[in-house]
Write a protein that holds these residues in place. Structure first.
Motif, PDB file in Angstrom:
ATOM      1  N   GLU A  96       0.815  -1.180  -0.041  1.00  0.00           N
ATOM      2  CA  GLU A  96       0.305  -0.142   0.377  1.00  0.00           C
ATOM      3  C   GLU A  96       0.812   1.447   0.013  1.00  0.00           C
ATOM      4  OE1 GLU A  96      -3.483  -0.067  -0.780  1.00  0.00           O
ATOM      5  OE2 GLU A  96      -2.917  -2.749  -0.362  1.00  0.00           O
ATOM      6  N   PRO A  97       0.172   2.471  -0.601  1.00  0.00           N
ATOM      7  CA  PRO A  97       0.966   3.776  -0.751  1.00  0.00           C
ATOM      8  C   PRO A  97       1.266   4.631   0.611  1.00  0.00           C
ATOM      9  CG  PRO A  97      -0.654   3.868  -1.967  1.00  0.00           C
ATOM     10  CD  PRO A  97      -0.845   2.190  -1.503  1.00  0.00           C
ATOM     11  N   ASP A  98       1.917   4.163   1.897  1.00  0.00           N
ATOM     12  CA  ASP A  98       2.171   4.958   2.924  1.00  0.00           C
ATOM     13  C   ASP A  98       3.601   4.353   3.413  1.00  0.00           C
ATOM     14  OD1 ASP A  98       2.122   1.596   4.038  1.00  0.00           O
ATOM     15  OD2 ASP A  98      -0.482   2.570   4.423  1.00  0.00           O
ATOM     16  N   SER A  99       3.898   4.462   4.785  1.00  0.00           N
ATOM     17  CA  SER A  99       5.409   4.122   5.400  1.00  0.00           C
ATOM     18  C   SER A  99       5.376   2.812   5.287  1.00  0.00           C
ATOM     19  CB  SER A  99       5.298   5.166   6.698  1.00  0.00           C
ATOM     20  OG  SER A  99       3.421   4.533   7.163  1.00  0.00           O
ATOM     21  N   ALA A 100       3.994   2.052   5.258  1.00  0.00           N
ATOM     22  CA  ALA A 100       5.191   0.755   5.638  1.00  0.00           C
ATOM     23  C   ALA A 100       5.288  -0.116   3.735  1.00  0.00           C
ATOM     24  CB  ALA A 100       3.307  -0.851   5.298  1.00  0.00           C
ATOM     25  N   ARG A 101       4.513   0.607   2.701  1.00  0.00           N
ATOM     26  CA  ARG A 101       5.719   0.037   1.652  1.00  0.00           C
ATOM     27  C   ARG A 101       6.411   0.835   1.878  1.00  0.00           C
ATOM     28  NH1 ARG A 101       3.724  -0.381  -3.444  1.00  0.00           N
ATOM     29  NH2 ARG A 101       5.244   0.618  -5.411  1.00  0.00           N
ATOM     30  N   ALA A 102       7.272   2.043   2.058  1.00  0.00           N
ATOM     31  CA  ALA A 102       8.061   2.866   2.043  1.00  0.00           C
ATOM     32  C   ALA A 102       8.901   1.780   3.272  1.00  0.00           C
ATOM     33  CB  ALA A 102       8.387   4.608   2.375  1.00  0.00           C
ATOM     34  N   ALA A 103       9.044   1.198   3.707  1.00  0.00           N
ATOM     35  CA  ALA A 103       9.225   0.340   5.254  1.00  0.00           C
ATOM     36  C   ALA A 103       9.822  -1.054   4.167  1.00  0.00           C
ATOM     37  CB  ALA A 103       9.137   0.485   6.436  1.00  0.00           C
ATOM     38  N   ALA A 104       8.769  -0.963   3.274  1.00  0.00           N
ATOM     39  CA  ALA A 104       8.793  -2.219   2.064  1.00  0.00           C
ATOM     40  C   ALA A 104      10.218  -2.070   1.593  1.00  0.00           C
ATOM     41  CB  ALA A 104       7.922  -3.085   2.125  1.00  0.00           C
ATOM     42  N   GLY A 144      -1.882  -9.316  -7.041  1.00  0.00           N
ATOM     43  CA  GLY A 144      -2.482  -9.320  -8.722  1.00  0.00           C
ATOM     44  C   GLY A 144      -1.032  -7.865  -8.868  1.00  0.00           C
ATOM     45  N   GLY A 145      -0.421  -8.608  -8.768  1.00  0.00           N
ATOM     46  CA  GLY A 145       1.341  -8.140  -9.353  1.00  0.00           C
ATOM     47  C   GLY A 145       1.801  -6.635  -8.549  1.00  0.00           C
ATOM     48  N   ALA A 146       1.339  -6.470  -7.527  1.00  0.00           N
ATOM     49  CA  ALA A 146       1.249  -5.543  -6.403  1.00  0.00           C
ATOM     50  C   ALA A 146       3.004  -5.758  -6.138  1.00  0.00           C
ATOM     51  CB  ALA A 146       0.274  -4.646  -5.382  1.00  0.00           C
ATOM     52  N   ASN A 147       2.990  -6.714  -5.600  1.00  0.00           N
ATOM     53  CA  ASN A 147       4.641  -7.075  -5.093  1.00  0.00           C
ATOM     54  C   ASN A 147       5.578  -6.771  -6.158  1.00  0.00           C
ATOM     55  OD1 ASN A 147       6.448  -9.294  -3.929  1.00  0.00           O
ATOM     56  ND2 ASN A 147       4.859  -8.649  -2.325  1.00  0.00           N
ATOM     57  N   GLU A 148       4.995  -7.247  -8.090  1.00  0.00           N
ATOM     58  CA  GLU A 148       6.107  -7.391  -8.609  1.00  0.00           C
ATOM     59  C   GLU A 148       6.127  -5.546  -8.950  1.00  0.00           C
ATOM     60  OE1 GLU A 148       4.921 -10.933 -11.394  1.00  0.00           O
ATOM     61  OE2 GLU A 148       3.892  -9.280 -11.692  1.00  0.00           O
ATOM     62  N   GLU A 149       5.396  -4.603  -8.666  1.00  0.00           N
ATOM     63  CA  GLU A 149       5.668  -3.533  -9.238  1.00  0.00           C
ATOM     64  C   GLU A 149       6.828  -2.597  -8.013  1.00  0.00           C
ATOM     65  OE1 GLU A 149       1.532  -2.243  -9.005  1.00  0.00           O
ATOM     66  OE2 GLU A 149       1.710  -2.852 -11.385  1.00  0.00           O
ATOM     67  N   LEU A 150       6.223  -3.532  -5.743  1.00  0.00           N
ATOM     68  CA  LEU A 150       7.235  -2.759  -5.235  1.00  0.00           C
ATOM     69  C   LEU A 150       8.737  -3.020  -5.594  1.00  0.00           C
ATOM     70  CD1 LEU A 150       7.081  -1.958  -2.824  1.00  0.00           C
ATOM     71  CD2 LEU A 150       6.927  -4.280  -2.208  1.00  0.00           C
ATOM     72  N   LEU A 151       9.010  -4.214  -6.071  1.00  0.00           N
ATOM     73  CA  LEU A 151      10.319  -5.180  -6.371  1.00  0.00           C
ATOM     74  C   LEU A 151      10.959  -4.622  -7.143  1.00  0.00           C
ATOM     75  CD1 LEU A 151       9.486  -8.843  -6.226  1.00  0.00           C
ATOM     76  CD2 LEU A 151      10.901  -7.220  -3.797  1.00  0.00           C
ATOM     77  N   ALA A 152       9.989  -3.619  -8.126  1.00  0.00           N
ATOM     78  CA  ALA A 152      10.973  -3.086  -9.724  1.00  0.00           C
ATOM     79  C   ALA A 152      11.050  -2.080  -9.408  1.00  0.00           C
ATOM     80  CB  ALA A 152       9.984  -3.264 -10.359  1.00  0.00           C
ATOM     81  N   GLU A 153      10.385  -0.900  -8.497  1.00  0.00           N
ATOM     82  CA  GLU A 153      10.783   0.491  -7.971  1.00  0.00           C
ATOM     83  C   GLU A 153      11.464   0.002  -6.556  1.00  0.00           C
ATOM     84  OE1 GLU A 153       8.209   2.738  -4.007  1.00  0.00           O
ATOM     85  OE2 GLU A 153       6.846   1.871  -5.410  1.00  0.00           O
ATOM     86  N   ALA A 154      11.734  -0.597  -6.133  1.00  0.00           N
ATOM     87  CA  ALA A 154      13.096  -1.366  -4.966  1.00  0.00           C
ATOM     88  C   ALA A 154      14.157  -1.316  -5.492  1.00  0.00           C
ATOM     89  CB  ALA A 154      12.439  -1.936  -3.991  1.00  0.00           C
ATOM     90  N   LEU A 155      14.429  -2.059  -7.291  1.00  0.00           N
ATOM     91  CA  LEU A 155      15.724  -2.577  -6.826  1.00  0.00           C
ATOM     92  C   LEU A 155      16.258  -2.067  -8.369  1.00  0.00           C
ATOM     93  CD1 LEU A 155      15.049  -6.075  -5.355  1.00  0.00           C
ATOM     94  CD2 LEU A 155      16.371  -4.273  -4.435  1.00  0.00           C
ATOM     95  N   HIS A 156      14.533  -1.925  -9.700  1.00  0.00           N
ATOM     96  CA  HIS A 156      15.056  -1.405 -10.935  1.00  0.00           C
ATOM     97  C   HIS A 156      15.738   0.017 -11.166  1.00  0.00           C
ATOM     98  CE1 HIS A 156      14.629  -0.197 -15.320  1.00  0.00           C
ATOM     99  NE2 HIS A 156      14.565  -1.846 -15.080  1.00  0.00           N
ATOM    100  N   PRO A 157      17.065  -0.003 -11.603  1.00  0.00           N
ATOM    101  CA  PRO A 157      17.556  -1.515 -12.743  1.00  0.00           C
ATOM    102  C   PRO A 157      18.480  -2.164 -11.618  1.00  0.00           C
ATOM    103  CG  PRO A 157      19.032   0.817 -13.011  1.00  0.00           C
ATOM    104  CD  PRO A 157      17.508   0.839 -11.882  1.00  0.00           C
ATOM    105  N   TYR A 158      18.146  -3.382 -11.843  1.00  0.00           N
ATOM    106  CA  TYR A 158      18.329  -4.712 -11.129  1.00  0.00           C
ATOM    107  C   TYR A 158      20.361  -4.618 -11.054  1.00  0.00           C
ATOM    108  CZ  TYR A 158      13.500  -5.405 -11.639  1.00  0.00           C
ATOM    109  OH  TYR A 158      12.027  -5.460 -12.110  1.00  0.00           O
TER     110      TYR A 158
END
Length: 269
Positions: free
Chosen positions: A24-32, A55-69
């Motif tokens: 979710e787009p809040d502080s918990a997401r930033a912590a993730a 439903g794909g949100a986890n994939e998007e989170l990983l891309a946000e955190a790590l791309h470019p890998y």
């Protein structure tokens, strides 16, 4: 301590399961985002996600955190579970057209041109297994997938799938106190197939034998459970998941924990 998936894709054997990361787009997401970045900083090179996780949100989170890998980082995802409709529940869906669409969506969300390891999340009993695996093989042949894995399969299903395509990995539920899929692990060991146990520390915190060994080593029960898995077979790649930074540090440190022959024997029993 590394393993070469399919003989050529080298990863460290202790990976990270992203399922528990809030999106979710809040502080918990930033912590993730911080947790998964810290996992990579600690040397994790295998991260597991799936379309089912939000439903794909986890994939998007990983891309946000790590791309470019970073070079050498493997993000593997899973397909084959779909919603029954807008806002509906989840159901197994291994129809080839659904698998193709989910792969295209995963490529977009993860911002890659090829999924180096794609796993079938579950076998859909309503679709012949050869058709499900055949669709993934066709995606591999088209260059969208590098290697193919399975999840929650029996030895018979694994053998049948291997008659259609090379199987690089199997992701089944397995832990020190839950060894239902021991035959599948043995089959993977014999074939050199990566075995990714999910829920790898299940039951460790309340098991007396695990607690005794943990006390002897000055470790946590979860660390003992992970160390046992790493010692169980060279093809085992545990993927413990957490959104807690301290637990992440503990899990990664388990790769350096060594169990004596006596401790292994006690835990095996």
């Amino acid at each position: 301590m590394t393993f070469r998936i399919a003989g050529d894709l080298e990863v460290r054997r202790l990976g990270f399961g992203a399922m528990h990361l809030p999106t979710e787009p809040d502080s918990a997401r930033a912590a993730a985002v911080s947790v998964v970045r810290r996992a990579v900083d600690l040397g994790v090179t295998l991260i597991d996600t799936a379309y089912l996780y939000g439903g794909g949100a986890n994939e998007e989170l990983l891309a946000e955190a790590l791309h470019p890998y970073p070079d050498g980082l493997l993000v593997t995802t899973k397909v084959g579970v779909a919603r029954t409709g807008p806002g509906g529940g989840w159901e197994l869906n291994g129809r080839p057209e659904v698998l193709r669409e989910q792969v295209d969506q995963a490529l977009r969300r993860l911002r890659v041109e090829r999924l180096e390891l794609l796993q079938l999340h579950r076998v859909d009993p309503g679709v012949p297994l050869v058709d499900q695996v055949g669709a993934l093989r066709d995606l591999r042949d088209a260059g969208k997938v590098g290697r193919i894995g399975l999840s929650e399969v029996t030895t018979a299903e694994l053998e049948q799938a291997r008659g259609v395509v090379d199987v690089a990995s199997v992701q089944n539920r397995y832990s020190l106190v839950d060894r239902e899929h021991e035959p599948v692990l043995r089959a993977c060991g014999a074939a050199g197939i990566a075995f990714l146990p999910w829920r790898p520390v299940l039951g460790a915190a309340t098991d007396a034998a695990v607690g005794a060994v943990a006390d002897e080593l000055g470790a946590t029960p979860a660390q003992v459970a992970l160390a046992w898995l790493l010692a169980r077979s060279p093809v085992v790649l545990p993927i413990p998941g957490t959104a807690n930074p301290a637990h992440l540090e503990e899990n990664v440190a388990a790769a350096d924990l060594r169990l004596s022959a006596d401790q292994l024997a006690r835990l095996d029993r």
